[in-house]
Write a protein that holds these residues in place. Structure first.
Motif, mmCIF file in Angstrom:
data_model
loop_
_atom_site.group_PDB
_atom_site.id
_atom_site.type_symbol
_atom_site.label_atom_id
_atom_site.label_comp_id
_atom_site.label_asym_id
_atom_site.label_seq_id
_atom_site.Cartn_x
_atom_site.Cartn_y
_atom_site.Cartn_z
ATOM 1 N N LEU A 187 0.881 -1.770 -0.305
ATOM 2 C CA LEU A 187 0.109 0.474 0.164
ATOM 3 C C LEU A 187 0.993 1.503 0.164
ATOM 4 C CD1 LEU A 187 -2.718 -0.662 2.331
ATOM 5 C CD2 LEU A 187 -3.005 -0.518 -0.738
ATOM 6 N N GLY A 188 1.988 1.434 0.551
ATOM 7 C CA GLY A 188 3.315 2.591 0.709
ATOM 8 C C GLY A 188 2.560 3.129 1.206
ATOM 9 N N ASP A 189 2.730 4.300 1.183
ATOM 10 C CA ASP A 189 2.228 5.549 1.479
ATOM 11 C C ASP A 189 0.817 6.458 1.140
ATOM 12 O OD1 ASP A 189 4.319 5.143 3.094
ATOM 13 O OD2 ASP A 189 5.520 7.170 1.792
ATOM 14 N N THR A 190 0.173 5.591 0.618
ATOM 15 C CA THR A 190 -1.031 5.961 0.443
ATOM 16 C C THR A 190 -2.090 6.016 1.189
ATOM 17 O OG1 THR A 190 -0.507 5.607 -1.865
ATOM 18 C CG2 THR A 190 -2.252 5.781 -1.247
ATOM 19 N N ILE A 191 -2.251 4.253 2.155
ATOM 20 C CA ILE A 191 -3.474 4.365 2.774
ATOM 21 C C ILE A 191 -2.386 4.386 4.308
ATOM 22 C CG2 ILE A 191 -5.149 2.627 3.459
ATOM 23 C CD1 ILE A 191 -5.526 3.289 1.738
ATOM 24 N N VAL A 248 -3.669 -1.320 9.073
ATOM 25 C CA VAL A 248 -4.909 -0.462 8.153
ATOM 26 C C VAL A 248 -6.068 0.510 8.940
ATOM 27 C CG1 VAL A 248 -6.785 0.022 6.432
ATOM 28 C CG2 VAL A 248 -4.422 -1.230 5.827
ATOM 29 N N LEU A 249 -5.919 1.379 8.958
ATOM 30 C CA LEU A 249 -6.899 2.075 10.042
ATOM 31 C C LEU A 249 -8.283 2.795 8.778
ATOM 32 C CD1 LEU A 249 -3.946 5.047 11.286
ATOM 33 C CD2 LEU A 249 -5.180 2.811 12.797
#
Length: 204
Positions: free
Chosen positions: A125-129, A137-138
């Motif tokens: 997901l990298g820095d996107t999510i 995942v928040l």
């Protein structure tokens, strides 16, 4: 170690494996509800279930009802402040090395069930999510817990319950931070996510 994972060593307690443990001594590693439930289930087959707990007790990580249930099952023994530090065997697990308050000791066993959490595998997901420090995942309220807007959130409304910091992107099940790691919960969240996707589409 010489043992092969899956030949006496399992991540979790598979229903199909429990009958093979009949009248054997088995070891369960973990201190959360999943480990407790696994120990209770296995106690119906094994002659002895050893619950190996790294901490001082179960109270901080396991539900009270489950602790009470375990205390009433005579063939479950809880070993606190203990870790599995070694495992040996040829084609199948044969023995474990345990380190506890009294030092190291060897335990003869062919069965080890490990309940020590899960890796979310969300690096893609990298820095996107936005994710927590463990990589989960928040979503929803967790994004606004510090009374601040989610990073790069472009909308006036708050994120929906299972929505990430990217509008229209939802997360459900085990990958979501603070989710209940159970199949039934994951299925329920999946159904909720579908409903929230429809709501999102209706309002865009």
């Amino acid at each position: 170690p010489g043992y092969i994972a899956g030949r006496g060593v399992y991540n979790g307690a598979a229903v199909t494996e429990a009958p093979e443990c009949r009248d054997r001594e088995v070891y369960v590693v973990g201190a959360a509800n999943s480990a407790g439930q696994g120990a209770v289930y296995l106690s119906g087959y094994a002659c002895k279930v050893h619950l190996v707990v790294r901490g001082e007790g179960l109270e901080k990580s396991m539900s009270h009802y489950l602790i009470e249930q375990i205390s009433q099952i005579p063939n479950i023994e809880v070993h606190t402040e203990t870790e599995v530090v070694g495992a040996e065997g040829d084609d199948h697990l044969e023995r474990l090395t345990l380190k506890g308050p009294e030092g190291e000791r060897t335990a003869e066993t062919e069965w080890l069930f490990v309940f020590i959490g899960a890796e979310p595998f969300t690096d893609w997901l990298g820095d996107t999510i936005e994710r927590d420090r463990r990589g989960f995942v928040l979503t929803g309220p967790d994004l606004t817990a510090a009374e601040s807007r989610p990073r790069n959130w472009p909308l006036r409304r708050e994120p929906y319950h299972l929505e990430t910091n990217v509008p229209g992107v939802f997360a459900a099940g085990d990958v979501r931070a603070d989710s209940i790691k159970r199949v039934a919960s994951a299925v329920g969240e999946g159904a909720m996510a579908v409903a929230l996707v429809h709501r999102y589409l209706e309002k865009t």
